[in-house]
Design a protein around this motif. Structure first.
Motif, PDB file in Angstrom:
ATOM      1  N   GLY A 120       0.867  -1.193   0.000  1.00 26.71           N
ATOM      2  CA  GLY A 120       0.000   0.000   0.000  1.00 26.71           C
ATOM      3  C   GLY A 120       0.892   1.227   0.000  1.00 26.71           C
ATOM      4  O   GLY A 120       1.699   1.394   0.918  1.00 26.71           O
ATOM      5  N   GLY A 121       0.745   2.056  -1.032  1.00 29.12           N
ATOM      6  CA  GLY A 121       1.711   3.153  -1.196  1.00 29.12           C
ATOM      7  C   GLY A 121       1.083   4.533  -1.143  1.00 29.12           C
ATOM      8  O   GLY A 121       1.549   5.450  -1.829  1.00 29.12           O
ATOM      9  N   THR A 122       0.024   4.712  -0.359  1.00 28.74           N
ATOM     10  CA  THR A 122      -0.566   6.069  -0.283  1.00 28.74           C
ATOM     11  C   THR A 122      -0.460   6.619   1.152  1.00 28.74           C
ATOM     12  O   THR A 122       0.559   6.456   1.806  1.00 28.74           O
ATOM     13  CB  THR A 122      -2.008   6.070  -0.828  1.00 28.74           C
ATOM     14  N   GLY A 123      -1.511   7.280   1.621  1.00 30.87           N
ATOM     15  CA  GLY A 123      -1.439   8.031   2.886  1.00 30.87           C
ATOM     16  C   GLY A 123      -1.012   7.214   4.095  1.00 30.87           C
ATOM     17  O   GLY A 123      -0.202   7.677   4.912  1.00 30.87           O
ATOM     18  N   GLN A 124      -1.547   5.988   4.229  1.00 36.52           N
ATOM     19  CA  GLN A 124      -1.227   5.200   5.415  1.00 36.52           C
ATOM     20  C   GLN A 124       0.275   4.861   5.441  1.00 36.52           C
ATOM     21  O   GLN A 124       0.889   4.818   6.516  1.00 36.52           O
ATOM     22  CB  GLN A 124      -2.097   3.930   5.453  1.00 36.52           C
ATOM     23  N   LYS A 158       2.598   6.811   4.410  1.00 36.39           N
ATOM     24  CA  LYS A 158       3.293   8.029   4.879  1.00 36.39           C
ATOM     25  C   LYS A 158       3.271   8.131   6.394  1.00 36.39           C
ATOM     26  O   LYS A 158       4.241   8.557   7.009  1.00 36.39           O
ATOM     27  CB  LYS A 158       2.622   9.279   4.293  1.00 36.39           C
ATOM     28  N   ASP A 168       2.384  -2.067  -4.373  1.00 37.40           N
ATOM     29  CA  ASP A 168       1.015  -1.570  -4.536  1.00 37.40           C
ATOM     30  C   ASP A 168       0.462  -2.168  -5.825  1.00 37.40           C
ATOM     31  O   ASP A 168       1.225  -2.421  -6.765  1.00 37.40           O
ATOM     32  CB  ASP A 168       1.007  -0.032  -4.605  1.00 37.40           C
ATOM     33  N   SER A 180      -1.686  -0.643  -7.848  1.00 31.97           N
ATOM     34  CA  SER A 180      -2.057   0.367  -8.852  1.00 31.97           C
ATOM     35  C   SER A 180      -0.863   0.654  -9.753  1.00 31.97           C
ATOM     36  O   SER A 180       0.169   1.135  -9.279  1.00 31.97           O
ATOM     37  CB  SER A 180      -2.478   1.680  -8.190  1.00 31.97           C
ATOM     38  N   LEU A 218       0.608   4.454  -9.812  1.00 34.77           N
ATOM     39  CA  LEU A 218       0.813   5.164  -8.548  1.00 34.77           C
ATOM     40  C   LEU A 218       2.158   5.900  -8.544  1.00 34.77           C
ATOM     41  O   LEU A 218       3.175   5.350  -8.959  1.00 34.77           O
ATOM     42  CB  LEU A 218       0.785   4.153  -7.393  1.00 34.77           C
ATOM     43  N   GLU A 219       2.123   7.143  -8.068  1.00 35.34           N
ATOM     44  CA  GLU A 219       3.370   7.900  -7.918  1.00 35.34           C
ATOM     45  C   GLU A 219       4.131   7.349  -6.716  1.00 35.34           C
ATOM     46  O   GLU A 219       3.507   6.983  -5.710  1.00 35.34           O
ATOM     47  CB  GLU A 219       2.996   9.370  -7.638  1.00 35.34           C
ATOM     48  N   PRO A 228       5.594   6.905  -3.336  1.00 38.63           N
ATOM     49  CA  PRO A 228       5.330   7.668  -2.115  1.00 38.63           C
ATOM     50  C   PRO A 228       6.605   8.222  -1.478  1.00 38.63           C
ATOM     51  O   PRO A 228       6.578   9.256  -0.821  1.00 38.63           O
ATOM     52  CB  PRO A 228       4.662   6.645  -1.187  1.00 38.63           C
ATOM     53  N   ILE A 254      -2.877   0.088   4.039  1.00 40.97           N
ATOM     54  CA  ILE A 254      -4.056   0.426   3.230  1.00 40.97           C
ATOM     55  C   ILE A 254      -5.180   0.769   4.201  1.00 40.97           C
ATOM     56  O   ILE A 254      -5.619  -0.081   4.972  1.00 40.97           O
ATOM     57  CB  ILE A 254      -4.493  -0.762   2.339  1.00 40.97           C
TER      58      ILE A 254
END
Ligand SMILES: CC(C)(COP(=O)(O)OP(=O)(O)OC[C@H]1O[C@@H](n2cnc3c(N)ncnc32)[C@H](O)[C@@H]1OP(=O)(O)O)[C@@H](O)C(=O)NCCC(=O)NCCS
Length: 225
Positions: A16-20, A22, A40, A42, A45-46, A48, A78
């Motif tokens: 999982g490479g988004t907000g969580q 970070k 991840d 997706s 995805l940029e 992180p 995630i």
């Protein structure tokens, strides 16, 4: 069940490479572990983190084969409301021989007799009261309060600033939105959603979304599709 909080292998991956991702990274680094890769599903995805490689989930098996280090920890980063995905990935990654980590930010307060399930994530400033039980893969987010004798089943997420008063029970993959308040002894069913800012005064059925003060069912919520 003995809590194994913040006892990490020296190297860890995130799924999982988004907000969580970070918010979790500073915690694992605070306790001396290194984030070595992020996975991840997706494709667009940029990254992180500029200093940590990002891979597709489908590349994980090959990546593990090429590693030399023996023990590798993982955290399924995630959130929002994907508790069932956390539970599924937890099982798969453990099946690949990786070790799940259970973490709590150094500013979180966890009562001595609370039980914290493996893979759970407790974020900054949150409070876990006496005799609370979290099952596996729960997230208690920033400044949330889970008060005495409450029970969170697997994959539950309590969003930032939310309060569960005492003896609240939340079913598998239940999601309580930011700043919501759940009154004492309320039962929230599995896969139910409590909208941000709601005050929950009555039990919530499984799969139902409730919003407002007092919380009322929202018909055909997009968030459950
Ligand atoms: C409850 C929630 C899941 C509903 O999402 P949704 O199904 O996509 O709903 P919509 O955004 O389409 O809104 C549907 C209606 O409900 C209202 N509504 C949505 N969320 C609401 C809330 N929290 N409180 C009061 N009303 C809300 C909308 O204004 C809209 O009303 P309208 O039809 O009169 O215009 C979502 O709004 C929510 O509160 N999510 C929690 C977010 C959060 O806390 N995130 C944590 C980040 S770490």
């Amino acid at each position: 069940m003995e809590n194994k909080i913040n006892q990490f292998p020296s190297e860890i991956i995130f799924y999982g490479g988004t907000g969580q991702a970070k918010v979790v990274r500073p915690i694992v680094e605070y306790y001396g572990s290194k984030l070595v890769a992020v996975f991840d599903d997706s494709p667009n995805l940029e990254k992180p983190f500029q200093d940590v490689p990002l891979y597709l989930g489908s590349e994980l098996e090959e990546w593990i084969k090429n590693r030399k280090e023996l023990e590798l920890g993982f955290c399924v980063t995630i959130g929002d409301p994907h508790g069932r995905a956390r539970i599924k990935l937890h099982r798969e990654l453990e099946g690949e021989g990786l070790s799940p980590i259970t973490l709590a930010h150094p500013t979180a307060f966890i009562s001595k007799n609370a039980k914290i399930g493996v893979g759970s994530q407790i974020m900054a400033g949150s409070i876990i009261g006496p005799e609370v039980e979290l099952s596996q893969d729960c997230i208690v987010n920033t400044n949330a309060n889970v008060d005495h004798e409450s029970f969170l089943d697997s994959g539950v997420e309590i969003s930032p600033g939310a309060t569960l008063c005492g003896l609240v029970n939340v079913g598998v993959n239940g999601w309580v939105g930011a700043g919501a308040t759940v009154l004492p002894r309320i039962q929230i069913g599995s896969d139910a959603i409590v909208g941000a800012g709601a005050v929950v005064t009555k039990n919530v059925e499984s799969g139902q979304t409730v919003v407002g003060i007092p919380a009322k069912p929202l018909k055909d919520s997009e968030a459950q599709k």
